[in-house]
Write an enzyme that holds these catalytic residues in place. Structure first.
Site, mmCIF file in Angstrom:
data_model
loop_
_atom_site.group_PDB
_atom_site.id
_atom_site.type_symbol
_atom_site.label_atom_id
_atom_site.label_comp_id
_atom_site.label_asym_id
_atom_site.label_seq_id
_atom_site.Cartn_x
_atom_site.Cartn_y
_atom_site.Cartn_z
ATOM 1 N N CYS C 86 0.830 -1.200 0.000
ATOM 2 C CA CYS C 86 0.000 0.000 0.000
ATOM 3 C C CYS C 86 0.871 1.258 0.000
ATOM 4 O O CYS C 86 1.536 1.546 -0.980
ATOM 5 C CB CYS C 86 -0.963 -0.053 1.186
ATOM 6 N N HIS C 203 -3.483 -5.674 1.207
ATOM 7 C CA HIS C 203 -2.780 -5.871 2.481
ATOM 8 C C HIS C 203 -2.746 -7.346 2.853
ATOM 9 O O HIS C 203 -3.677 -7.820 3.525
ATOM 10 C CB HIS C 203 -3.515 -5.117 3.594
ATOM 11 N N GLU C 205 -1.210 -8.709 5.187
ATOM 12 C CA GLU C 205 -1.224 -8.891 6.652
ATOM 13 C C GLU C 205 -2.645 -8.864 7.202
ATOM 14 O O GLU C 205 -2.892 -9.313 8.309
ATOM 15 C CB GLU C 205 -0.339 -7.829 7.331
#
Ligand SMILES: Nc1ncnc2c1ncn2[C@@H]1O[C@H](COP(=O)(O)OP(=O)(O)O)[C@@H](O)[C@H]1O
Ligand SMILES: [Mg+2]
Lengths: 728, 83, 230, 83
Positions: C86, C203, C205
């Site tokens: 990002c 993302h 994560e």
């Protein structure tokens, strides 16, 4: 001075009170400080007495009202910190910056206490979306919340959004923030210790919002507001993010005695409040405050509302370390004064004393008024509803479709997708359910967050309407598997100097107090916003409730989504003819009228405990409360969330329209597997609550008797695209 | 209409004096850290170029008031250039 | 494997990445402050999401001058693994470690939601654990993810296999409707020519634990572990 | 140094021709829906004003190249004004 004090919003009586306190006439700086600190917004002079009704304690409450935010123990050595606040008037002037700085302000309240902000919520009220100005406001406000909150890395996980013409000129932009901290890390907004340094951290001070607190928040809002524009504040989320990290580091390294954010009334408020709470005096060197505009006067510096500033108190030998931490985070930290013995707040400007007053006279000894309250003459009139004279449609599919594609009940996806609702990796129930659920990584538990407040009900009956706001919020928590723990609120009302407004206010607080006490959810923080009027017309009295619940084990969280086919759909609670104030009346007949739904707090509590216990024992696999739009809308929402249909057989003597769309309280739609049905039934019996198996999950349609038969995919499209279309 | 009717307007939007300009501040900090210490201030606004067929400056002013600038926090200036 | 998560002023996903690497992947990880320049002992650098310097001026424009970026450049030049997520991706673009630039989403709004991504090249250190054409479900959260580059450059990148992830529908169909921000050719993630530097808007994560709704992000993390021989 | 050394530079950053300009496109649509049909194109860039003490235009050009504009997507022009 006479003209000046009036211009600043002080009454003659208040002016004389100042003279009595000081034993002399105030100078211009002092007068400015008093005028702001004694404004309604800062002093709560009209509401203070009434707010005493609210219950504020429970064994879990660590800090109730009085500090920057409430603190509640959630076990395992951890606590949540939360508060709600309004930014209505700034948002009406400049929606993007108004909403953005609203987030900035409430977030500061949370990390001031030593907590890391972990979630924001945003209850919003606007006028009719067919008005272009409304659309401009909604889009600006949502973008402002997104612009600021996303940058901070705090997920906005819930909120609500309602439209009614009464909010046309005066939208409501309330914001709530929740933080998490170790109970041992609580910092208070207290100055103490003679000789300790007073340090200003963050942005430079400019002429932002000068007069903001008194002029924007404490007077009615009218056409002339446009001329007050220069006081608009621009948010700087980047600096705020640095402030969060720096302050949390100062906390962890135990470098602070006290910490206080600067909000309304700027330095005047922060200095007098911290000194007053600590029973000390404070000496401020106003000329040391770093300025954005060189030619500012002491008066302006003391009341500037420049954003992203914090006031810290630290022992002299720690000052260098404090400054070092701030420098690392790219922030300036300037010693602007020191704590002194006594109770005087003194200010110096180039060697000259520019103010000298008792700190508590600003912070806590302001005037308190007992305003006159009188039930409005129109109250009975609006409660009347001639149901039979209305032309009720017979096509219930159409009614359902109109409701869920209308501004108040359509999907809010368009809003929450603009918010980063996932950052920090805690959000385990995303927006779109009854409550957002956040895991607490450190303890294996979770918290449920929700906010509610139906202004139409409160308008029709302030006492009962506010009870319902509390009950519904708790119900949202219960439906998620959470035990309601504590609440915050934001009370949005008109001009309290008008007896009928003050009556609404008093009744509402009484309702909130009774419901909070009965449901055992103490009020640990909150905010009052008066003068929400346009050209003399008040908004609906709109108390907003924000609540935090605890889910003991992360696995025991529920959403509204029907999880699998072949489950029994059970209605807990009873449906009555509660059509007064309903979304059906508003959306299809343009009416805000009738008796709002009845509420039996005892039943409410039993139904909620049954739901929570049913979830804990895994008897209940999904749960959704019935609120606006009644059981039909609730069922459709469960279907759409799970992508799974349902077939319902309603066995009732009520008219179909009433069974489908009545907004009777204390009801849940839950799913129960066959093998648990017996146990669920005996649980309901034990709790003495109405219990009806109304249907089964399955298929791709929602079918209710021969009243309703809709295809889910179509309803999903209609409901999800509605808001963007309405705002286009 | 012909090409000759086309006009270009440049609009310069800048933050009002006294209004915080976080973008400008951040750019200033970055320029300093790159060694451009001579820079004392940075203000960042918008540069808008409109291509208009047969419109008037009056109308462009209207567009600025209504949409292109936010008079509450921004100032603007219009320059026209026939093309 | 030792990870370094770089912290720029305004980063806000550094703790999330740290958490996943340590608690979910069970790997060693430390924060790297933006003013550090010693990256010895690290095997993989993560430039996390957020709003470095408030994203003022242009996303990533100011962060790329952080002292650590010189070290990142050397680290990458020596073949070290670098992933920019990002805002981290935006910084890598501004720093010239990846080709192209980022524009505002064509909706002009920030958008946070789960999207589907098609794995276009599995022959990289970041995608080895996935099948070619596999569809991953991972969230995005950004206001400027509208990737752009000249047509010629895009063709070159296609040819060299530098386009790693594209936005797609649930069945892998790459359509304009599946593109959440208007990015050229539905691009969601790209590599440099050496494939050791990877930038992506989604993302991973946020999709590394069942409880958060998807574990597809693990394909990326675990591919990197495998590539490093862990 | 005296006030006289202070110079102002205006920098106009605009999206490169051929590069998408989502903001400009959105403004164009909004202007049309407000009835300003005469507008044919809108391009939105940045208007940066630097106050510099004793610097040169050369240095300002460097600042643009390095930081203030991104040559992949943006063009810029500098105007100086002594003050
Ligand atoms: N302004 C908003 N911001 C974020 N989420 C919102 C907003 N408005 C509504 N939501 C979310 O949409 C869902 C439905 O909201 P609402 O209909 O008000 O719920 P309920 O009636 O159960 O209180 C909830 O998850 C809520 O948090
Ligand atoms: Mg609900």
């Amino acid at each position: 001075m006479a003209e000046l004090y009036e211009e600043l919003g002080l009454t003659t009586e208040e002016y004389h009170r100042i003279i009595k306190i000081l034993g002399r006439e105030p100078n211009r700086v002092e007068l400015g400080m008093y005028s702001l600190m004694w404004s309604e917004h800062c002093s709560y002079k009209s509401s203070k007495r009434v707010l005493k009704m609210l219950p504020t304690r429970s064994p879990a409450v660590i800090q109730g009202p009085g500090e920057n935010a409430g603190v509640v123990d959630i076990g395992g050595g951890w606590a949540v910190v939360f508060k709600m606040e309004s930014h209505n008037h700034p948002s009406a002037v400049e929606p993007y910056q108004g909403a953005a700085t609203g987030i900035g302000g409430i977030v500061r309240d949370i990390f001031t206490m030593g907590a890391r902000p972990i979630a924001c919520l945003d209850p919003l009220r606007f006028g009719d979306p067919s008005n272009p100005r409304t659309r401009y406001l909604v889009k600006g406000v949502v973008a402002g919340i997104a612009g600021y909150g996303n940058c901070l890395g705090i997920p906005t996980v819930a909120g609500d959004l309602y439209f009614h013409p009464c909010y046309e000129g005066n939208p409501l932009v309330n914001v709530m923030c929740v933080g998490l901290m170790r109970t041992s890390e609580l910092i208070r907004g207290v100055a103490s210790g003679e000789g300790n340094a007073v340090i200003l951290i963050g942005n430079r001070t400019g002429r932002d919002g000068i007069g903001g607190a008194s002029i924007l928040a404490s007077q009615e809002f009218d056409e002339t507001s446009a001329s007050k524009r220069p006081s608009v504040q621009v948010g700087d989320p980047f600096t705020e993010k640095l402030l969060i990290e720096a302050c949390l580091e100062l906390r962890s390294r135990r470098l602070l005695v006290g910490l206080q954010d600067l909000g309304a009334a700027g330095l005047s408020c922060a200095c007098s409040e911290t000194a007053s709470r600590g029973n000390v005096g404070m000496r401020i060197h106003v000329d040391r405050v770093p300025l954005r505009e060189a030619d500012m006067e002491p008066f302006e510096i003391m009341i500037s509302e420049s954003q992203e500033r914090m006031l810290a108190v630290a022992e002299p030998e720690k000052v260098e370390e404090v400054q070092e931490v701030c420098r690392r985070w790219g922030l300036t930290a300037t010693v602007i004064g020191e704590v002194v013995e006594g109770n005087r707040l003194e200010g110096f400007w180039r060697g000259e004393k520019v103010f000298d007053l008792p700190a508590d006279s600003l912070a806590s000894q302001g005037p308190v008024y007992q305003r006159e309250a009188a039930r409005p003459s129109w109250q009975d009139e609006v409660r009347r509803l001639d149901w039979d004279s209305l032309d009720h449609p017979g096509d219930y599919n159409r009614v359902l479709e109109e409701l869920v594609s209308g501004p108040n009940l359509c999907s809010r996806r368009y809003v929450w997708e603009q918010y980063d609702h996932m950052v920090q990796l805690n959000t385990v129930v995303y927006p779109g359910s009854d409550a957002a659920v956040l895991r607490i990584k450190e303890t294996g538990r979770a918290i449920a967050l929700s906010c509610d407040g139906n202004g139409r009900y409160v308008y029709l009956d302030p006492y009962r309407g506010t009870q319902i706001a509390v009950a519904e919020c708790a119900r949202n928590i219960a439906a998620s598997g959470g035990l309601p723990m504590a609440m915050t609120d934001c009370l949005n009302f008109g001009n309290p100097e008008k007896p009928e407004i003050f009556w609404q206010f008093t009744e509402a607080v009484r309702g909130m107090a009774d419901a909070a006490r009965y449901l055992e959810v103490p009020v640990v923080s909150g905010n009052v916003s008066f003068y929400n009027e346009t050209s003399g017309e008040a908004v609906h009295p709109t108390p907003i409730v924000g609540m935090v619940g605890l889910i003991g084990t992360i696995g025991k969280r529920r959403t509204i989504a029907f999880p699998e086919p072949g489950l029994n759909i059970v209605l807990l609670g009873e449906t009555y003819e509660d059509m007064g104030g309903s979304e059906y009346l508003f959306a299809l007949h343009g009416l805000t009228a009738g008796e709002p739904p009845r509420l039996d707090l005892a039943l409410e509590k039993r139904v909620q405990t049954a739901c929570i216990e049913g979830i804990r024992r895994d008897l209940i696999l999904s749960a959704h409360d019935c609120s606006e739009g009644g059981v039909a809308v609730a069922l459709l929402e469960c279907c759409l969330a799970g992508g799974l249909g349902a077939r319902i057989r309603a066995d009732t003597s009520l008219e179909p329209l009433v069974w489908l769309f009545s907004e009777s309280q204390s009801r849940f739609v839950v799913t129960v597997p066959d093998e648990a049905l017996g146990m669920m039934e005996s649980l309901a019996k034990k709790k003495d609550i109405p219990y009806t198996v109304i249907g089964r999950t399955g298929g791709d349609r929602l079918i209710i008797n021969d009243w309703i038969d809709v295809e889910l995919e179509r309803m999903r499209r209609v409901r999800e695209s509605a808001l963007e279309r309405l705002l286009a | 209409m012909s090409e000759a009717d086309q006009r270009r307007f440049s609009i310069f939007v800048s933050p009002l004096r006294g209004v915080l300009d976080p973008q400008g501040q951040a750019a200033l900090g970055a320029l300093h850290s790159l060694g451009y210490d001579e820079v004392e201030d940075v203000r960042i606004g918008k540069y808008i170029v409109l291509t208009v067929r047969g419109g008037s400056e009056e109308r462009v002013r209207e567009m600025c008031e209504k949409l292109l600038a936010n008079p509450i926090i921004e100032d603007y200036r219009i320059e026209s250039e026939s093309g | 494997m030792r990870f370094g998560v770089i912290v720029f002023p305004g980063s806000n996903c550094e703790m999330d990445c740290h958490y996943v690497i340590e608690k979910v992947l069970g790997q060693e990880v430390r924060y790297v402050w933006h003013q550090e320049s010693d990256l010895r002992g690290l095997d993989c650098l993560v430039l996390p999401g957020g709003f470095s310097y408030g994203d003022y001026l242009r996303c990533g424009a100011i962060a790329r001058f952080s002292p650590v970026m010189e070290a990142v450049r050397d680290f990458a030049a020596r073949g070290g693994l670098v992933i920019g997520i990002c805002n981290g991706f935006q910084i890598l673009l501004e720093a010239g470690l990846l080709p192209g630039a980022m524009l505002r989403n064509n909706s002009l709004s920030f958008v946070c939601r789960f999207v589907h991504l098609r794995v276009e090249n599995r022959d990289t250190p970041w995608t080895g654990k996935a099948e070619r054409g596999q569809v991953l479900r991972i969230p995005i959260a950004h206001g400027e993810g509208n990737y752009t580059a000249g047509e010629g450059l895009l063709d070159e990148m296609e040819r060299r296999g530098q386009i790693i992830l594209r936005y797609c529908g649930p069945a892998g169909e790459v359509t304009p409707e599946a593109n959440p921000n208007g990015s050229a050719r539905n691009i969601a993630g790209i590599c440099n020519e050496g494939f050791n530097v990877f930038g992506l808007m989604p993302h991973p994560e946020r999709a590394s634990e069942e409880i958060l709704g998807s574990t597809d992000g693990l394909f990326i993390w675990e591919s990197a572990l495998a590539a490093a021989g862990v």
